[in-house]
Scaffold this active site. Structure first.
Site, PDB file in Angstrom:
ATOM      1  N   GLU A  42       7.963   0.427  -7.456  1.00  0.00           N
ATOM      2  CA  GLU A  42       6.789   0.995  -8.129  1.00  0.00           C
ATOM      3  C   GLU A  42       6.807   0.648  -9.624  1.00  0.00           C
ATOM      4  O   GLU A  42       5.758   0.507 -10.245  1.00  0.00           O
ATOM      5  CB  GLU A  42       6.724   2.508  -7.873  1.00  0.00           C
ATOM      6  CG  GLU A  42       6.291   2.783  -6.432  1.00  0.00           C
ATOM      7  CD  GLU A  42       6.829   4.052  -5.821  1.00  0.00           C
ATOM      8  OE1 GLU A  42       7.305   4.950  -6.547  1.00  0.00           O
ATOM      9  OE2 GLU A  42       6.787   4.151  -4.565  1.00  0.00           O
ATOM     10  N   ASN A  55      14.676  10.672  -4.922  1.00  0.00           N
ATOM     11  CA  ASN A  55      13.836  10.174  -6.005  1.00  0.00           C
ATOM     12  C   ASN A  55      12.513  10.936  -5.945  1.00  0.00           C
ATOM     13  O   ASN A  55      11.716  10.706  -5.042  1.00  0.00           O
ATOM     14  CB  ASN A  55      13.617   8.661  -5.799  1.00  0.00           C
ATOM     15  CG  ASN A  55      12.574   8.090  -6.734  1.00  0.00           C
ATOM     16  OD1 ASN A  55      12.183   8.728  -7.720  1.00  0.00           O
ATOM     17  ND2 ASN A  55      12.125   6.876  -6.437  1.00  0.00           N
ATOM     18  N   TRP A  56      12.326  11.837  -6.885  1.00  0.00           N
ATOM     19  CA  TRP A  56      11.121  12.681  -6.856  1.00  0.00           C
ATOM     20  C   TRP A  56       9.883  11.963  -7.378  1.00  0.00           C
ATOM     21  O   TRP A  56       8.784  12.493  -7.311  1.00  0.00           O
ATOM     22  CB  TRP A  56      11.375  13.982  -7.637  1.00  0.00           C
ATOM     23  CG  TRP A  56      12.011  15.045  -6.796  1.00  0.00           C
ATOM     24  CD1 TRP A  56      12.703  14.868  -5.625  1.00  0.00           C
ATOM     25  CD2 TRP A  56      12.002  16.453  -7.042  1.00  0.00           C
ATOM     26  NE1 TRP A  56      13.129  16.077  -5.140  1.00  0.00           N
ATOM     27  CE2 TRP A  56      12.713  17.067  -5.989  1.00  0.00           C
ATOM     28  CE3 TRP A  56      11.479  17.258  -8.056  1.00  0.00           C
ATOM     29  CZ2 TRP A  56      12.906  18.454  -5.919  1.00  0.00           C
ATOM     30  CZ3 TRP A  56      11.668  18.635  -8.001  1.00  0.00           C
ATOM     31  CH2 TRP A  56      12.372  19.225  -6.929  1.00  0.00           C
ATOM     32  N   LYS A  57      10.071  10.786  -7.971  1.00  0.00           N
ATOM     33  CA  LYS A  57       8.932  10.035  -8.524  1.00  0.00           C
ATOM     34  C   LYS A  57       8.129  10.951  -9.471  1.00  0.00           C
ATOM     35  O   LYS A  57       8.725  11.817 -10.106  1.00  0.00           O
ATOM     36  CB  LYS A  57       8.082   9.460  -7.397  1.00  0.00           C
ATOM     37  CG  LYS A  57       8.936   8.688  -6.386  1.00  0.00           C
ATOM     38  CD  LYS A  57       8.154   7.920  -5.384  1.00  0.00           C
ATOM     39  CE  LYS A  57       9.119   7.209  -4.452  1.00  0.00           C
ATOM     40  NZ  LYS A  57       8.464   6.303  -3.526  1.00  0.00           N
ATOM     41  N   GLU A  97      15.002  -1.395  -0.526  1.00  0.00           N
ATOM     42  CA  GLU A  97      13.799  -0.649  -0.196  1.00  0.00           C
ATOM     43  C   GLU A  97      12.670  -1.630   0.117  1.00  0.00           C
ATOM     44  O   GLU A  97      12.002  -2.121  -0.812  1.00  0.00           O
ATOM     45  CB  GLU A  97      13.396   0.243  -1.368  1.00  0.00           C
ATOM     46  CG  GLU A  97      14.467   1.243  -1.747  1.00  0.00           C
ATOM     47  CD  GLU A  97      13.880   2.474  -2.407  1.00  0.00           C
ATOM     48  OE1 GLU A  97      14.093   3.567  -1.900  1.00  0.00           O
ATOM     49  OE2 GLU A  97      13.175   2.319  -3.429  1.00  0.00           O
ATOM     50  N   GLY A 147      12.555   9.285  -0.963  1.00  0.00           N
ATOM     51  CA  GLY A 147      11.433   9.698  -1.810  1.00  0.00           C
ATOM     52  C   GLY A 147      10.842  11.003  -1.302  1.00  0.00           C
ATOM     53  O   GLY A 147      11.394  12.086  -1.525  1.00  0.00           O
ATOM     54  N   GLY A 148       9.751  10.895  -0.561  1.00  0.00           N
ATOM     55  CA  GLY A 148       9.001  12.069  -0.113  1.00  0.00           C
ATOM     56  C   GLY A 148       9.841  13.182   0.490  1.00  0.00           C
ATOM     57  O   GLY A 148       9.650  14.363   0.167  1.00  0.00           O
ATOM     58  N   GLY A 156       6.972   5.215   1.506  1.00  0.00           N
ATOM     59  CA  GLY A 156       5.873   6.175   1.566  1.00  0.00           C
ATOM     60  C   GLY A 156       4.878   5.929   2.694  1.00  0.00           C
ATOM     61  O   GLY A 156       3.811   6.539   2.731  1.00  0.00           O
ATOM     62  N   SER A 201      10.840   5.604   3.682  1.00  0.00           N
ATOM     63  CA  SER A 201      10.483   6.504   4.788  1.00  0.00           C
ATOM     64  C   SER A 201      11.692   7.095   5.518  1.00  0.00           C
ATOM     65  O   SER A 201      11.653   7.298   6.735  1.00  0.00           O
ATOM     66  CB  SER A 201       9.536   5.805   5.775  1.00  0.00           C
ATOM     67  OG  SER A 201       8.314   5.482   5.125  1.00  0.00           O
ATOM     68  N   HIS A 253      12.842  -0.086  -9.410  1.00  0.00           N
ATOM     69  CA  HIS A 253      12.125   0.425  -8.233  1.00  0.00           C
ATOM     70  C   HIS A 253      10.837  -0.391  -8.069  1.00  0.00           C
ATOM     71  O   HIS A 253      10.218  -0.787  -9.061  1.00  0.00           O
ATOM     72  CB  HIS A 253      11.811   1.911  -8.416  1.00  0.00           C
ATOM     73  CG  HIS A 253      11.290   2.536  -7.166  1.00  0.00           C
ATOM     74  ND1 HIS A 253       9.996   2.346  -6.739  1.00  0.00           N
ATOM     75  CD2 HIS A 253      11.894   3.306  -6.225  1.00  0.00           C
ATOM     76  CE1 HIS A 253       9.828   2.979  -5.586  1.00  0.00           C
ATOM     77  NE2 HIS A 253      10.964   3.566  -5.253  1.00  0.00           N
TER      78      HIS A 253
HETATM   79  P1  PGA Z   1       9.877   7.290   0.511  1.00  0.00           P
HETATM   80  O1  PGA Z   1      10.260   6.582  -0.875  1.00  0.00           O
HETATM   81  O2  PGA Z   1      11.137   7.909   1.059  1.00  0.00           O
HETATM   82  O3  PGA Z   1       8.829   8.303   0.167  1.00  0.00           O
HETATM   83  O4  PGA Z   1       9.378   6.204   1.420  1.00  0.00           O
HETATM   84  C1  PGA Z   1      11.486   5.938  -1.046  1.00  0.00           C
HETATM   85  C2  PGA Z   1      11.619   5.409  -2.455  1.00  0.00           C
HETATM   86  O5  PGA Z   1      10.655   4.841  -2.977  1.00  0.00           O
HETATM   87  O6  PGA Z   1      12.689   5.541  -3.083  1.00  0.00           O
END
Ligand code: PGA
Length: 259
Positions: free
Chosen positions: A101, A12-14, A169, A235-236, A175, A214, A99
């Site tokens: 976010e 997930n590149w956000k 999650e 994510g990251g 993150g 993470s 998600h």
């Molecule tokens: P992260 O994000 O791997 O950067 O913690 C995961 C996500 O929100 O899907």
């Protein structure tokens, strides 16, 4: 992992990535062309601006491409929104809904998330429904209550093992570099498996449950080795091809063991 469930490694590149990062998508698309792709699915969800180009880059790759959100309606006066049909029109196969976010930044409710998952299914997309507790809820020992509520209210009645993926999650792990203990993940995933079976009957036993928060090359293998963890949502660490591919490769011993 769960025997008989094909794992999914999803990125997930956000709100990250411009055309300058298309070379990373190409490197991931090329990097997953290994025999492991016969046993493991891979998916990348770049920002919507890159979706169409990304699907073209993945034409000759097993890497699937999806989106990070969709509107719950097919079309209409919804400035700035993207429908599930539009994602499918760009050859996307999956869409992340709910998600944390989106739930946090845009006040999305469980019921709206369910409507989005229904819209995804109507467009023949796989809905990746995200659930997870906040730090306050965890500290108040409400994690399993939150997961139960989110699963029962966000997963649509037409959900099945093919059209729906659950992503656990924990909000506090996203993150932050923090991850739950192995035991915590095991308990949460076993609980969600039981809830899915209660909700969907036998079908629930085949639904993929991803862990996210993470995940990085250094912890991927341990997380993927936990019962009922059928892949990860990253994510990251999905922004760099090298890291995404290392997480993909971390599946190898687990699928070999399960076979
Ligand atoms: P992260 O994000 O791997 O950067 O913690 C995961 C996500 O929100 O899907």
């Amino acid at each position: 992992m769960t025997p008989d469930i094909r794992p999914l490694i999803a990125g997930n590149w956000k709100m990250n990535g411009t055309r300058a990062e298309l070379d990373q998508i190409k490197a991931i698309a090329d990097g997953v062309k290994t025999p492991l792709s016969q046993q493991v699915d891979t998916l990348l969800c770049p920002p919507i601006t890159l979706l169409y180009v990304a699907t073209a880059l993945c034409d000759d790759s097993p890497l699937l491409v999806g989106a990070q959100d969709c509107h719950h309606k097919v079309c209409g006066a919804h400035t700035g929104d993207i429908s599930a049909e539009m994602i499918a029109d760009c050859f996307g196969t999956h869409v992340i809904v709910g998600h944390s976010e989106r739930r946090g930044d845009h006040a999305e409710t469980d019921h709206l998330v369910r409507a989005k998952a229904e819209a995804a299914h109507a467009a023949d997309l796989v809905a990746i429904v995200c659930v997870g507790e906040t730090l306050d809820e965890r500290d108040a020992y409400q994690t399993l209550d939150v997961l139960k509520r989110q699963i029962f209210n966000s997963v649509p009645a037409d959900a099945n093992a093919q059209n729906t993926v659950i992503a656990y999650e924990p909000v506090w792990a996203i993150g932050t570099g923090l991850t739950p203990t192995r035991g915590d993940i095991e308990v949460a995933h076993a609980f969600m498996r039981a809830e899915l079976v209660e909700l969907m009957g036998r079908e629930g036993a085949g639904v993929r449950i991803l862990y996210g928060g993470s995940v990085k090359p250094a912890n991927a293998s341990e997380i993927l080795g936990i019962d009922n963890v059928d892949g990860v949502l990253v994510g990251g660490a999905s922004l760099k091809a090298e890291d995404f591919l290392a997480i993909y490769a971390a599946c190898e011993p687990h699928v070999v063991k399960a076979a």
